[in-house]
Design a protein around this motif. Structure first.
Motif, mmCIF file in Angstrom:
data_model
loop_
_atom_site.group_PDB
_atom_site.id
_atom_site.type_symbol
_atom_site.label_atom_id
_atom_site.label_comp_id
_atom_site.label_asym_id
_atom_site.label_seq_id
_atom_site.Cartn_x
_atom_site.Cartn_y
_atom_site.Cartn_z
ATOM 1 N N LEU A 199 -4.547 4.061 7.387
ATOM 2 C CA LEU A 199 -5.300 4.592 6.708
ATOM 3 C C LEU A 199 -6.174 5.553 5.413
ATOM 4 O O LEU A 199 -5.650 4.812 4.386
ATOM 5 C CB LEU A 199 -6.630 5.240 7.959
ATOM 6 N N GLU A 200 -4.871 6.594 6.103
ATOM 7 C CA GLU A 200 -4.366 7.163 4.237
ATOM 8 C C GLU A 200 -4.239 6.951 3.389
ATOM 9 O O GLU A 200 -3.878 6.977 2.224
ATOM 10 C CB GLU A 200 -3.928 9.142 5.498
ATOM 11 N N ILE A 201 -3.184 6.687 4.010
ATOM 12 C CA ILE A 201 -2.434 5.839 2.507
ATOM 13 C C ILE A 201 -3.126 4.601 2.082
ATOM 14 O O ILE A 201 -2.159 4.622 0.786
ATOM 15 C CB ILE A 201 -0.946 5.038 3.655
ATOM 16 N N ALA A 221 0.723 -0.883 -0.164
ATOM 17 C CA ALA A 221 0.077 0.059 -0.087
ATOM 18 C C ALA A 221 0.830 1.107 0.276
ATOM 19 O O ALA A 221 0.590 1.998 -0.414
ATOM 20 C CB ALA A 221 -1.186 -0.207 1.176
ATOM 21 N N ALA A 222 2.044 1.581 0.846
ATOM 22 C CA ALA A 222 2.554 2.229 0.836
ATOM 23 C C ALA A 222 3.888 2.903 -0.601
ATOM 24 O O ALA A 222 3.258 3.730 -1.573
ATOM 25 C CB ALA A 222 3.807 2.087 1.907
ATOM 26 N N TYR A 223 4.077 1.821 -1.269
ATOM 27 C CA TYR A 223 4.587 1.646 -2.937
ATOM 28 C C TYR A 223 3.238 2.345 -3.874
ATOM 29 O O TYR A 223 3.817 3.291 -4.337
ATOM 30 C CB TYR A 223 4.361 0.115 -3.193
ATOM 31 N N TYR A 224 2.012 1.561 -3.480
ATOM 32 C CA TYR A 224 0.968 2.862 -4.358
ATOM 33 C C TYR A 224 0.812 3.429 -4.310
ATOM 34 O O TYR A 224 0.471 4.294 -5.045
ATOM 35 C CB TYR A 224 0.359 1.523 -5.008
ATOM 36 N N LEU A 226 8.045 8.531 6.392
ATOM 37 C CA LEU A 226 7.204 7.800 5.206
ATOM 38 C C LEU A 226 6.639 8.657 4.594
ATOM 39 O O LEU A 226 6.318 9.176 3.531
ATOM 40 C CB LEU A 226 6.098 6.266 5.805
ATOM 41 N N VAL A 227 5.687 9.845 5.447
ATOM 42 C CA VAL A 227 6.042 10.717 4.168
ATOM 43 C C VAL A 227 6.008 11.700 3.583
ATOM 44 O O VAL A 227 6.489 11.914 2.727
ATOM 45 C CB VAL A 227 5.320 11.425 6.033
ATOM 46 N N LYS A 228 8.089 10.950 4.232
ATOM 47 C CA LYS A 228 9.758 12.341 2.902
ATOM 48 C C LYS A 228 9.618 11.506 1.626
ATOM 49 O O LYS A 228 9.403 12.302 0.228
ATOM 50 C CB LYS A 228 10.557 12.352 4.078
ATOM 51 N N ARG A 235 7.919 2.505 0.286
ATOM 52 C CA ARG A 235 7.696 0.657 0.717
ATOM 53 C C ARG A 235 9.158 -0.368 2.354
ATOM 54 O O ARG A 235 8.508 -0.844 2.668
ATOM 55 C CB ARG A 235 7.648 -0.628 -0.315
ATOM 56 N N ARG A 236 9.891 -0.310 1.554
ATOM 57 C CA ARG A 236 10.827 -0.470 2.486
ATOM 58 C C ARG A 236 10.936 0.661 3.473
ATOM 59 O O ARG A 236 10.936 -0.518 5.017
ATOM 60 C CB ARG A 236 12.078 0.070 1.804
#
Length: 175
Positions: free
Chosen positions: A95-97, A51-54, A140-142, A153-154
């Motif tokens: 959830l926002e991610i 999910a973070a990737y997309y 993550l935000v960065k 993703r990482r």
């Protein structure tokens, strides 16, 4: 379904709603079951990593702004020593991610897990604390802001994996 000896099994109805209830209540009656907690973190590791990737590829300005607001509110909760508020905004952040992926299956899966297992998240925060959460959320935000999907993703993988390792130490207690 109906089985007729010597002829086979036939579908009597195409209503599959009852299949969605299979297994409910069997394994998850104890909300603080060790195995269930590990399973939740494994689920998050698998789903939230991608999910973070997309999210990094599809993030809108509005979603990014919301992530920053949630991160700020988590930091304020840390400063106020308010774990309940911290966990609330932590779940909002994740959830926002999911929302930013635009994938309804990711969104619905995480919404359901976060709603049904909210107690798990409060318990994890009691054991795990906030500091690493703020650190990884900032990274993550960065990564998402830079639209660096690989780094997002990482970072998410490292975040959830660290919770798993720090909280459960790779060894199951004896029963």
């Amino acid at each position: 379904m109906e089985s007729i000896h010597g002829k086979g099994t036939y579908l009597k109805s195409n209503d599959l709603n009852s299949l969605g209830n299979r297994g409910k209540g069997r394994e998850y009656k104890d909300p603080f079951n060790y195995r269930s907690m590990v399973s939740l973190l494994e689920f998050r590791l698998i789903i939230e990593t991608e999910a973070a990737y997309y999210a990094a590829k599809r993030m809108t300005d509005e979603h990014l702004s919301n992530l920053k607001i949630y991160l700020e509110k988590m930091q304020m909760a840390v400063n106020a020593n308010d774990p309940k508020t911290f966990v609330h905004y932590d779940m909002c952040f994740h959830l926002e991610i999911a929302y930013s992926t635009g994938n309804p299956f990711i969104i619905e899966s995480l919404q359901n897990v976060f709603v049904e297992k909210a107690d798990y998240f409060y318990m994890l925060n009691e054991n795990y604390g906030y500091i690493d959460g703020i650190y990884y959320h900032t990274l993550l935000v960065k990564a998402i802001e830079m639209k660096d999907a690989i780094k997002a993703r990482r970072t998410m993988r490292n975040h959830v994996q660290k919770i798993l390792e720090d909280t459960f130490h790779e060894e199951e207690p004896t029963e």
